[in-house]
Design an enzyme around this catalytic site. Structure first.
Site, mmCIF file in Angstrom:
data_model
loop_
_atom_site.group_PDB
_atom_site.id
_atom_site.type_symbol
_atom_site.label_atom_id
_atom_site.label_comp_id
_atom_site.label_asym_id
_atom_site.label_seq_id
_atom_site.Cartn_x
_atom_site.Cartn_y
_atom_site.Cartn_z
ATOM 1 N N LEU B 21 36.714 0.526 -35.848
ATOM 2 C CA LEU B 21 36.477 1.762 -35.117
ATOM 3 C C LEU B 21 35.123 1.758 -34.418
ATOM 4 C CD1 LEU B 21 37.667 4.599 -34.532
ATOM 5 C CD2 LEU B 21 36.418 5.412 -36.521
ATOM 6 N N GLY B 24 27.619 1.680 -37.014
ATOM 7 C CA GLY B 24 26.355 2.408 -36.978
ATOM 8 C C GLY B 24 25.259 1.382 -37.156
ATOM 9 N N GLY B 25 24.028 1.845 -37.339
ATOM 10 C CA GLY B 25 22.927 0.918 -37.529
ATOM 11 C C GLY B 25 23.104 0.093 -38.792
ATOM 12 N N MET B 26 23.712 0.699 -39.806
ATOM 13 C CA MET B 26 23.749 0.069 -41.110
ATOM 14 C C MET B 26 25.136 -0.390 -41.551
ATOM 15 S SD MET B 26 20.576 0.492 -41.572
ATOM 16 C CE MET B 26 20.388 -0.210 -43.210
ATOM 17 N N VAL B 29 32.555 0.468 -39.370
ATOM 18 C CA VAL B 29 33.531 1.515 -39.699
ATOM 19 C C VAL B 29 34.917 1.077 -39.226
ATOM 20 C CG1 VAL B 29 34.083 3.971 -39.548
ATOM 21 C CG2 VAL B 29 31.711 3.232 -39.288
ATOM 22 N N LYS B 44 34.143 2.426 -44.609
ATOM 23 C CA LYS B 44 32.835 1.943 -44.148
ATOM 24 C C LYS B 44 32.340 0.857 -45.078
ATOM 25 C CE LYS B 44 31.516 6.330 -42.028
ATOM 26 N NZ LYS B 44 30.508 7.411 -41.936
ATOM 27 N N ASP B 134 18.083 11.481 -42.025
ATOM 28 C CA ASP B 134 18.307 10.737 -40.786
ATOM 29 C C ASP B 134 19.252 11.507 -39.870
ATOM 30 O OD1 ASP B 134 18.158 8.649 -38.964
ATOM 31 O OD2 ASP B 134 19.752 7.489 -39.932
#
Lengths: 351, 355
Positions: B21, B24-26, B29, B44, B134
């Site tokens: 999908l 993200g930064g970490m 997904v 995730k 964050d």
């Protein structure tokens, strides 16, 4: 049942109506969950289609299922644990009409979501809904005692006395969503009076001589009382749709909370509960008076030609959400007509 | 597929990966099918395998929060040395992708709605002692694009994982900053104490971030700038001044001023002077806004340089220049707007020009 290692029973069984419900600790996510245990008929971990649909519905007001476990005799449904009181608890008894209506609005929204998905809850009652720590009401415990769904359950009476519709006492009746609507009306009456009246305790329920919502400990608007009473109509087709009930309640939750921004010649001013009327005039050409009655902004006086979005306006008309009022007829030159913007807004009702 | 998983793979004996999908930064997904409950979920998995221990902590933290404005944590799986977080799948995009791609700024009505829902989600987390740390547009999921039918804060607890990377980036200056996408995305919304003394970060840091996000979407610009310049502006609390268009029109000025007033209370150097999330919710609860459906159309014409019509799939919709928030669209340019019944043609308010 034999629970997977992941879940540890934490406390006594709770009253779960047709099944047993335990509070459990989920060792992996370190949070409480509710486990509903029912007799098992099929050898799969998968639930039947309708139960599946009920548990996977997306609504703020319906608890979510996390997991399903099975052993030889039982099936356990692991769901969100709602930390709060059910509607039988006197701790959350309504103290005002607003309290009462806000809870009813949430119940109605949840049932409306269930119905929009084409489903029937089948066991709406005060102890099948709880208000959580965030003040959000959640409905749980769909009226299905077995994993193979409701088909078998239509033989004989299944339901809860006090909250079941008259047709549920007739063997072989094909139930529709209107049994939830009756149960909603009965739940609302219980919640408002904090007791179960004789008419609803009867099996089957008997007819009311007058509208009991007109004699609650607090006063609710007449149209809400009428709508709630109609939910308990003995003829299912006379009961309103749940979404319509929501709308009627929502209208009154916004009582005195609307705001209209009126801009004339670039100058903004507000109409609201503290400033309920405005008279707008344009020289000797035309004038209009608008008054707020807590629900609607109505035209109460017109002098000369006044138009709302180009349609002539008359005394008694309610103004739409956003409109332009024109003072002076279309035959006049632009400089002889004045334009007023009228924009209506209100707080959004959310749980 | 991108990342470590491939389509058809089963995780935890239960989740069948369907497609990649986003990332993200970490974390990566994926969309997966939960074969037990028969629903699609978000799965995730961290990008950095060494972050796995913290990934479980973040799952536990997120699982404590149960609120309609927070993405729901459903499950957590450890398998063959990998870790997976299973979350409700939100049928939408993050706020940046959903609302800041075709427009730079959003009208006060929609900003008010976003402000309120965001505050409610953060308040629910704070009730459980959970700090997000964050908050930024890419951690806020929006369903229904400009209708914002749902808003859900996601990635609670992930920030703890990103902290080390961000500290390094801030200390290393511009070069290492631009190398860290995580730090770049977060800095414009970061509270001063998150920059000066990350160890002291508590609940008020989230309140600051909400204020900064809200001003960004109303102004169409970072209130403190971006990159390393933002660091100085944040620690001195010297935000940009309100762009003229935000308060220049009578139809938007009163609500815009209310929003700016509430957001400014969130943006105070002294963390204890900021409202709590509950106080913020209370202030936002009183905001009046409209929730009418938004439609997309193109400008058909202007008459007397004052008003005109918007061409849509159905009827033409009347609009006035004064009902346009921000830049005026030209003929044939696209707009998004709400509309109300009119006498002859429905009337649009507000109107936002689309890129």
């Amino acid at each position: 049942m034999d629970l997977p290692e992941r879940y540890a029973i934490d406390g006594d069984a709770m009253d779960g109506g047709m099944a047993t419900v335990f509070k459990c600790h989920d060792r992996i996510l370190e949070r409480p969950v509710a486990l509903k245990v029912m007799p098992r008929r099929f050898k799969t971990r998968r639930l039947n289609d309708e139960l599946q649909a009920l548990y996977t519905i997306r609504s703020k007001h319906v608890v979510q299922v996390f997991d399903v476990c099975v052993d030889n005799t039982s099936v356990g449904i692991v769901q969100e644990f709602v930390d709060g009181k059910d509607l039988f608890s006197t701790d959350i008894a309504p103290s005002s009409a607003d309290d009462f209506l806000f809870i009813l609005w949430q119940i109605a929204s949840g049932i409306s979501d269930i119905h929009a998905a084409g489903l029937i809850h089948r066991d709406i009652k005060p102890n099948n809904m709880k208000v959580d720590q965030e003040g959000i009401l959640k409905i749980f415990d769909f009226g299905l005692a077995r994993e193979d769904g409701p088909a078998a359950a239509t033989v004989g009476f299944v339901g809860t006395v006090g909250f079941s519709a008259p047709e549920q006492y007739v063997a072989g009746t094909q139930f529709t969503q209107s049994i939830d609507i009756f149960a909603f009306g009965a739940t609302a009456l219980y919640f408002g009076t904090q007791s179960l009246c004789a008419e609803l305790s009867a099996e089957p329920p008997s007819a009311f001589a007058s509208n009991p919502f007109l004699s609650l400990p607090f006063t609710i608007p007449t149209d809400v009382a009428d709508t709630l009473f109609a939910c308990m109509a003995h003829l299912p087709s006379n009961r309103p749709k749940m979404s319509a009930v929501c709308q009627t309640i929502e209208k009154h939750l916004l009582f005195n909370r609307h705001r209209a921004l009126v801009v004339l010649n670039g100058k903004p001013s507000y109409l609201d509960k503290d400033n309920t009327s405005v008279s707008l005039t344009f020289g000797s050409i035309a004038g209009v008076k608008i008054e707020y009655d807590g629900l609607l902004f109505k035209v109460t006086n017109v002098a000369g030609d006044v138009f709302v979005n180009n349609a002539a306006v008359a005394v008694g008309d309610a103004l739409p959400g956003a409109c332009v009022l024109t003072l002076g007829g279309p035959e006049r030159r632009a400089t002889q007509r004045a334009y007023v913007t009228f924009d209506l807004s209100n707080p959004e009702i959310i749980a | 597929m991108t990342g470590p998983l491939s389509s058809g793979q089963t995780i935890g004996g239960r989740y069948v990966v369907q497609n990649y999908l986003d990332e993200g930064g970490m974390q990566f997904v994926y969309v997966a099918k939960d074969t037990v409950t028969d629903r699609v979920v978000a799965l995730k998995t961290p990008k950095n395998p060494s972050a796995e221990k913290r990934f479980r902590r973040s799952a536990i933290v997120a699982a404590k929060v149960n609120h309609p404005n927070v993405a729901k944590t459903l499950d957590y799986v450890e398998e063959d040395g990998s870790t997976f977080l299973i979350e409700e799948l939100i049928a939408g995009k993050d706020l940046k992708a959903a609302l800041l791609t075709r427009t730079d700024y959003i009208d006060p009505y929609l900003v008010a709605k976003i402000f309120r829902h965001l505050a409610k989600g953060v308040a629910a987390a704070h009730h459980n002692g959970v700090v997000h740390r964050d908050l930024k547009p890419t951690n806020i999921m929006i369903v229904g694009e400009y209708n914002v039918t749902e808003l859900k804060v996601t990635d609670f607890g992930i920030a703890k994982m990103a902290e080390a990377e961000m500290d390094e980036a801030v200390e290393g200056g511009d070069a290492s900053l631009s190398a860290s996408a995580t730090a770049l995305g977060a800095i414009p919304y970061m509270a001063p104490e998150a920059i000066d003394a990350p160890d002291t970060v508590g609940l008020p840091a989230d309140v600051w971030s909400v204020g900064a996000i809200v001003l960004h979407i109303l102004y169409g610009d970072y209130p403190y700038g971006s990159g390393l310049r933002a660091v100085g502006n944040i620690t001195k609390n010297t935000p940009i001044s309100t762009p003229k268009f935000v308060t220049s029109k009578s139809q938007f000025r009163p609500l815009a001023e209310e929003i700016i007033e509430i957001a400014s209370r969130c943006l105070q150097l002294d963390a204890t002077s900021r409202p709590t999330a509950d106080q913020l919710v209370e202030m936002c609860d009183a905001l009046c806004y409209t929730v009418s459906d938004r439609r997309v159309g193109t400008i058909k014409n202007y008459i007397h340089n004052a008003w005109g019509f918007i061409r849509t799939a159905g009827d033409d919709v009347f609009f006035h220049k004064d009902s346009v928030f921000g830049q005026l669209p030209k003929v044939n340019e696209s707009v998004v707007f709400s509309c109300y019944d009119g006498g002859q043609a429905p009337r649009a308010l507000p109107v936002l020009k689309l890129k």
